[in-house]
Enzyme design. Structure first.
Site, mmCIF file in Angstrom:
data_model
loop_
_atom_site.group_PDB
_atom_site.id
_atom_site.type_symbol
_atom_site.label_atom_id
_atom_site.label_comp_id
_atom_site.label_asym_id
_atom_site.label_seq_id
_atom_site.Cartn_x
_atom_site.Cartn_y
_atom_site.Cartn_z
ATOM 1 N N THR A 55 22.810 4.020 29.145
ATOM 2 C CA THR A 55 21.377 4.269 29.148
ATOM 3 C C THR A 55 20.742 3.261 28.203
ATOM 4 O OG1 THR A 55 19.653 5.959 28.884
ATOM 5 C CG2 THR A 55 21.421 5.956 27.266
ATOM 6 N N HIS A 57 3.819 8.759 -24.155
ATOM 7 C CA HIS A 57 2.500 9.386 -23.946
ATOM 8 C C HIS A 57 1.380 8.446 -24.373
ATOM 9 C CE1 HIS A 57 4.759 13.124 -23.405
ATOM 10 N NE2 HIS A 57 5.400 12.806 -24.507
ATOM 11 N N SER A 103 -10.981 -16.042 -12.352
ATOM 12 C CA SER A 103 -12.177 -15.275 -12.023
ATOM 13 C C SER A 103 -13.250 -16.241 -11.547
ATOM 14 C CB SER A 103 -12.671 -14.492 -13.243
ATOM 15 O OG SER A 103 -13.987 -14.009 -13.053
#
Length: 452
Positions: A120, A169, A294
């Site tokens: 197939t 943190h 930039s």
């Protein structure tokens, strides 16, 4: 409008095509057709090697020469197959007709009905696709990933002795070493590479519903299971799934995509950390003459390589997520939803490769700014408090944590002088005081692994 890098809809085939053009050999429509031709030809050769009675007279030279069909396969031949497909409305059947024509041209007409014998279309697709993925990863993706891993290991070694303020943190924490922090990512990549390499490239090969119905009814005395195992496992270097429907169940393919996604997640984490270190001025970037950071601010040198990597990883991982979640799910013995999805597996790999190239470019531009690191260490003498209170614990000093907490949890700056003054008030012997006074943010960096 002709499709060019300027008119292509996908940036993979447009803006980024020069970076991923080699993937066309594995994931383009041409490549898929060529891999299907490869599977069909090798399958026919394997039938000759049994040999099936009807194929016993084919000459070995004729059989071996059939490999030229896929080894010398051209875009023009692929286009011919696509034109046939426009009539058959079936892609694999079009490949079968193309091969029958090739057999006719080679004087092998009597064997043409053993092309695609008992198969197939998914026996072809579910071997062609994993084979193309396997070879793309081995020849393009993995060497590039290894290059990135090697670069990280080199940087880790070069920067092994550089002390750096850690942040947990987002707050100043016990100092570390820059090289060790880079080595964290190298180790993580190495672990995931090991997991990726353990995932087999599975393939389905078993007829219309996975039971070799047609094969068994035509030649009941042949051990078709053994034949298929040898063909898939040895000739194609894949691993045949033993129990399937009409299609491969894709569980290992999903595992592969999940592994690639985890690797990307590590690279994403690395990209964001590098971006953050640059924003903290821990790294400068090599300036390339003529580049503009930039359109308005002439001074800027943006960390665009790490941003580009992050963006492409996001696209890749969204697609990996869909592939791994969708492909293992199919209604009953099959539906067609896997077919269109499988055509997209090269897309996340392309985005992953673009990300890797951008990341490598960014890593190669980094210049360590030790002055900035030294400045942060000197501004955060509070980080040696952990070491001081731990030594005091060792000495049996009463409530050392609380004493250091009172000293350091204040809005006033903790300096070398205030730490020294605190140590002088401690009722410990002189040798312990000297040990405490020797602690600095630059020296309180823990143990360096011998493997780093």
């Amino acid at each position: 409008m002709n499709v060019t890098t300027l008119t292509a809809i996908s940036p993979i085939d447009g803006r980024y095509r020069p970076q991923v053009v080699d993937l066309s050999n594995y994931f383009s429509e041409f490549a898929l057709i060529r891999y299907r031709v490869l599977v069909e030809v090798e399958y026919f050769i394997a039938l000759c090697e049994i040999p099936l009675p009807q194929l016993k007279n084919i000459k070995k030279a004729e059989m071996e020469a059939l490999r030229d069909i896929y080894l010398q396969f051209t875009p023009e031949q692929a286009l011919e197959i696509k034109q046939t497909e426009s009539i058959t409305n079936h892609d694999v059947k079009a490949v079968e007709y193309f091969l029958k024509k090739c057999f006719d041209e080679r004087g092998l007409q009597e064997y043409r009905e053993f092309i695609h014998f008992g198969l197939t279309s998914q026996d072809v697709n579910n071997t062609a696709v994993p084979l193309s993925l396997k070879e793309a990863l081995e020849k393009i993706y993995l060497p590039l990933l290894q290059q990135c891993s090697d670069k990280l290991k080199t940087l880790a070694k070069d920067w092994a002795a550089i002390p750096m303020l850690a942040r947990t943190h987002g707050q100043p924490a016990s100092p570390t070493r820059l090289g060790k922090e880079i080595m964290v990512f190298a180790e993580r990549l190495g672990n995931q590479l090991n997991l990726l390499s353990a995932i087999p490239f599975s393939a389905k090969f078993g007829g219309a519903t996975g039971n070799f119905n047609a094969h068994a009814v035509a030649f009941p005395k042949i051990d078709w299971l053994c034949f298929a195992d040898n063909f898939v496992n040895k000739k194609l270097s894949l691993r045949r799934s033993q129990y399937t429907t009409q299609i491969e169940h894709y569980d290992n393919l999903a595992a592969c995509f999940d592994a690639l996604k985890r690797i990307n997640t590590i690279l994403l984490d690395l990209s964001r950390d590098m971006w953050t270190y640059i924003s903290m001025d821990y790294f400068k970037q090599a300036i390339k003459k003529g580049e503009t950071g930039s359109s308005a601010m002439p001074h800027k040198v943006n960390p665009i390589d790490f941003e580009n990597a992050e963006g492409n990883i996001g696209v890749a991982n969204a697609l990996y997520e869909h592939l791994s979640a969708k492909l293992p799910v199919s209604r009953l013995q099959r539906d067609l939803t896997d077919s269109t999805v499988l055509r997209n597996i090269g897309v996340p790999i392309a985005h992953s490769i673009i990300a890797l190239r951008s990341l490598l470019k960014g890593l190669n531009k980094l210049i360590v700014n030790t002055a900035a690191m030294e400045r942060d260490l000197n501004a955060n003498w509070a980080v040696v408090a952990e070491g001081i209170q731990t030594i005091l614990r060792r000495e049996g000093y009463p409530n050392p944590y609380e004493a250091l907490k009172e000293l350091t949890r204040t809005n006033e700056a903790v300096t070398q002088e205030s730490i020294r003054a605190f140590i002088e008030t401690l009722k410990v012997n002189d040798s312990v005081k000297q040990e405490l006074l020797a602690l600095t943010p630059q020296t309180y960096t823990g143990i360096v692994s011998p493997n780093s």
